[in-house]
Design an enzyme around this catalytic site. Structure first.
Site, PDB file in Angstrom:
ATOM      1  N   GLU A   1     -20.371 -18.148 -46.638  1.00 21.46           N
ATOM      2  CA  GLU A   1     -20.682 -17.232 -47.754  1.00 21.46           C
ATOM      3  C   GLU A   1     -22.103 -17.482 -48.266  1.00 21.46           C
ATOM      4  O   GLU A   1     -22.792 -16.555 -48.700  1.00 21.46           O
ATOM      5  CB  GLU A   1     -19.614 -17.382 -48.861  1.00 21.46           C
ATOM      6  CG  GLU A   1     -18.304 -16.744 -48.414  1.00 21.46           C
ATOM      7  CD  GLU A   1     -17.041 -17.369 -48.983  1.00 21.46           C
ATOM      8  OE1 GLU A   1     -17.108 -18.106 -49.973  1.00 21.46           O
ATOM      9  OE2 GLU A   1     -15.965 -17.109 -48.401  1.00 21.46           O
TER      10      GLU A   1
ATOM     11  N   HIS B   1     -21.905 -23.217 -46.147  1.00 24.57           N
ATOM     12  CA  HIS B   1     -20.715 -22.355 -46.070  1.00 24.57           C
ATOM     13  C   HIS B   1     -21.156 -20.959 -45.638  1.00 24.57           C
ATOM     14  O   HIS B   1     -22.228 -20.486 -46.015  1.00 24.57           O
ATOM     15  CB  HIS B   1     -20.022 -22.312 -47.439  1.00 24.57           C
ATOM     16  CG  HIS B   1     -18.665 -21.690 -47.375  1.00 24.57           C
ATOM     17  ND1 HIS B   1     -18.486 -20.323 -47.342  1.00 24.57           N
ATOM     18  CD2 HIS B   1     -17.427 -22.243 -47.310  1.00 24.57           C
ATOM     19  CE1 HIS B   1     -17.183 -20.068 -47.265  1.00 24.57           C
ATOM     20  NE2 HIS B   1     -16.516 -21.203 -47.247  1.00 24.57           N
TER      21      HIS B   1
ATOM     22  N   SER C   1      -8.552 -19.256 -43.058  1.00 21.41           N
ATOM     23  CA  SER C   1      -7.168 -18.820 -43.248  1.00 21.41           C
ATOM     24  C   SER C   1      -6.144 -19.893 -42.884  1.00 21.41           C
ATOM     25  O   SER C   1      -5.105 -19.590 -42.284  1.00 21.41           O
ATOM     26  CB  SER C   1      -6.914 -17.511 -42.493  1.00 21.41           C
ATOM     27  OG  SER C   1      -7.745 -16.488 -43.021  1.00 21.41           O
TER      28      SER C   1
ATOM     29  N   ASN D   1     -11.376 -25.636 -51.261  1.00 22.72           N
ATOM     30  CA  ASN D   1     -12.594 -24.988 -51.774  1.00 22.72           C
ATOM     31  C   ASN D   1     -12.164 -23.870 -52.722  1.00 22.72           C
ATOM     32  O   ASN D   1     -11.633 -22.855 -52.283  1.00 22.72           O
ATOM     33  CB  ASN D   1     -13.392 -24.423 -50.588  1.00 22.72           C
ATOM     34  CG  ASN D   1     -14.573 -23.586 -51.038  1.00 22.72           C
ATOM     35  OD1 ASN D   1     -15.005 -23.673 -52.202  1.00 22.72           O
ATOM     36  ND2 ASN D   1     -15.109 -22.778 -50.136  1.00 22.72           N
ATOM     37  N   TRP D   2     -12.405 -24.083 -53.998  1.00 24.29           N
ATOM     38  CA  TRP D   2     -11.930 -23.102 -54.994  1.00 24.29           C
ATOM     39  C   TRP D   2     -12.890 -21.923 -55.139  1.00 24.29           C
ATOM     40  O   TRP D   2     -12.618 -20.999 -55.913  1.00 24.29           O
ATOM     41  CB  TRP D   2     -11.733 -23.798 -56.348  1.00 24.29           C
ATOM     42  CG  TRP D   2     -10.624 -24.805 -56.347  1.00 24.29           C
ATOM     43  CD1 TRP D   2      -9.817 -25.146 -55.291  1.00 24.29           C
ATOM     44  CD2 TRP D   2     -10.188 -25.607 -57.454  1.00 24.29           C
ATOM     45  NE1 TRP D   2      -8.916 -26.115 -55.676  1.00 24.29           N
ATOM     46  CE2 TRP D   2      -9.121 -26.412 -57.002  1.00 24.29           C
ATOM     47  CE3 TRP D   2     -10.602 -25.735 -58.791  1.00 24.29           C
ATOM     48  CZ2 TRP D   2      -8.458 -27.321 -57.834  1.00 24.29           C
ATOM     49  CZ3 TRP D   2      -9.940 -26.644 -59.612  1.00 24.29           C
ATOM     50  CH2 TRP D   2      -8.881 -27.419 -59.135  1.00 24.29           C
ATOM     51  N   LYS D   3     -13.996 -21.962 -54.442  1.00 25.71           N
ATOM     52  CA  LYS D   3     -14.990 -20.870 -54.495  1.00 25.71           C
ATOM     53  C   LYS D   3     -15.277 -20.501 -55.955  1.00 25.71           C
ATOM     54  O   LYS D   3     -15.318 -21.377 -56.807  1.00 25.71           O
ATOM     55  CB  LYS D   3     -14.516 -19.656 -53.694  1.00 25.71           C
ATOM     56  CG  LYS D   3     -14.054 -20.021 -52.281  1.00 25.71           C
ATOM     57  CD  LYS D   3     -13.949 -18.822 -51.393  1.00 25.71           C
ATOM     58  CE  LYS D   3     -13.285 -19.215 -50.082  1.00 25.71           C
ATOM     59  NZ  LYS D   3     -13.558 -18.311 -49.003  1.00 25.71           N
TER      60      LYS D   3
ATOM     61  N   GLU E   1     -15.879 -23.341 -39.153  1.00 24.42           N
ATOM     62  CA  GLU E   1     -15.280 -22.227 -39.885  1.00 24.42           C
ATOM     63  C   GLU E   1     -15.731 -20.912 -39.258  1.00 24.42           C
ATOM     64  O   GLU E   1     -16.791 -20.380 -39.615  1.00 24.42           O
ATOM     65  CB  GLU E   1     -15.730 -22.263 -41.348  1.00 24.42           C
ATOM     66  CG  GLU E   1     -15.290 -23.498 -42.099  1.00 24.42           C
ATOM     67  CD  GLU E   1     -15.060 -23.167 -43.568  1.00 24.42           C
ATOM     68  OE1 GLU E   1     -13.930 -23.316 -44.024  1.00 24.42           O
ATOM     69  OE2 GLU E   1     -16.000 -22.729 -44.238  1.00 24.42           O
TER      70      GLU E   1
ATOM     71  N   GLY F   1     -10.936 -16.022 -45.132  1.00 22.50           N
ATOM     72  CA  GLY F   1     -10.428 -15.077 -46.124  1.00 22.50           C
ATOM     73  C   GLY F   1      -9.872 -13.804 -45.516  1.00 22.50           C
ATOM     74  O   GLY F   1      -9.616 -12.834 -46.227  1.00 22.50           O
TER      75      GLY F   1
HETATM   76  C1  PEP Z   1     -13.263 -21.393 -47.015  1.00 24.56           C
HETATM   77  O1  PEP Z   1     -13.432 -21.100 -48.171  1.00 24.56           O
HETATM   78  O2  PEP Z   1     -14.011 -22.194 -46.476  1.00 24.56           O
HETATM   79  C2  PEP Z   1     -12.137 -20.805 -46.298  1.00 24.56           C
HETATM   80  C3  PEP Z   1     -11.876 -21.227 -45.101  1.00 24.56           C
HETATM   81  O3  PEP Z   1     -11.401 -19.821 -46.935  1.00 24.56           O
HETATM   82  P1  PEP Z   1      -9.948 -19.257 -46.500  1.00 24.56           P
HETATM   83  O4  PEP Z   1      -9.059 -20.478 -46.314  1.00 24.56           O
HETATM   84  O5  PEP Z   1      -9.506 -18.425 -47.644  1.00 24.56           O
HETATM   85  O6  PEP Z   1     -10.110 -18.506 -45.235  1.00 24.56           O
END
Ligand code: PEP
Length: 253
Positions: free
Chosen positions: A98, A96, A214, A10-12, A168, A174
């Site tokens: 976010e 997600h 992470s 996931n490049w966000k 998640e 993050g």
């Molecule tokens: C994500 O964007 O879904 C995510 C898990 O990010 P990260 O791996 O940076 O924690």
């Protein structure tokens, strides 16, 4: 039962066209000859079609980072399933944390997105997860159950084969703080049991449940060795081709 692993990057809200094409090309090189797992990239909407050209014929799949439920119309700021398909996407991340936390998307809205994706032939990747307060308050399973039941409301068993779930934990996204393999496995097993109760055992046995939060080269192997972890949804570490390569080429330990 072993399911086909799925590694999602996931490049966000990162990458302009040039960065995205370079990153996709580097990742594509590491996927040559990969037959036993799926790799899926979720770049920003603005670079989806260019990335689709870069990864054409490599077997890498693409996803949007969100999706609307309508084909077109007055939905400023949204992207339709048809547009995602047109740009080369096969899937869409939905729910997600976010989106839930920063943009206040609730379970009802997320459910519309899940059903919209399915209606147009996109694979929804439904994200669920508890906050730190919820975990510390002993609410983890209640929250996960709410996210799953309402996210999948109205989704019939026949569509579950085209659906992916992602656990998640919000406190791990993050933050560099990964759930332990035991914590992740516990929730994944809970989700699989829940799906078995909502549908049937076959559906639960087949659905892929990804872990996200992470994920890094140094923890992917242990996570992937867990019975109910079928892949990873990776943010930060997916923006670096070398670390994502190591994640794609995980070895169960
Ligand atoms: C994500 O964007 O879904 C995510 C898990 O990010 P990260 O791996 O940076 O924690």
């Amino acid at each position: 039962m072993k399911r086909r692993p799925l590694l999602v990057g996931n490049w966000k809200m990162h990458t302009t066209v040039l960065d995205a094409c370079h990153l996709a090309a580097d990742i594509a090189k590491t996927c040559v000859g990969l037959k036993d797992r799926d790799v899926l990239l979720a770049p920003p909407f603005t670079v989806l079609s260019q990335v689709a050209h870069v990864v054409a014929e490599t077997g890498i799949l693409l996803a949007a980072q969100n999706v609307c439920w309508e084909a077109q119309g007055a939905f400023t700021g949204e992207i339709s399933p048809l547009m995602v398909l047109d740009a080369g996407g096969a899937a869409a991340i939905v729910g997600h944390s976010e989106r839930r936390q920063i943009f206040h998307e609730d379970n009802a809205l997320i459910n519309k997105r899940v059903r919209g994706a399915l209606a147009f032939g996109l694979v929804p990747i439904l994200c669920v997860g508890e906050t730190l307060d919820e975990r510390e308050g002993g609410q983890t399973f209640k929250i996960i159950e709410e996210h799953i039941r309402s996210g999948l409301a109205g989704v019939v068993a026949a569509d579950m084969g085209d659906t992916v779930l992602a656990y998640e934990p919000v406190w791990a996204i993050g933050t560099g703080q990964t759930a332990t393999k035991e914590q992740a496995q516990e929730v994944h097993a809970f989700i699989r049991n829940l799906v078995a109760g909502m549908y049937e055992k076959d559906v639960a046995d087949q659905i892929r449940i990804l872990y996200g939060g992470s994920v890094k080269p140094d923890n992917i192997d242990a996570l992937m060795a867990q019975d109910d972890i079928d892949g990873a949804l990776v943010g930060g570490a997916a923006l670096n081709a070398e670390s994502f390569e190591r994640i794609i080429h995980f070895q169960e330990i």
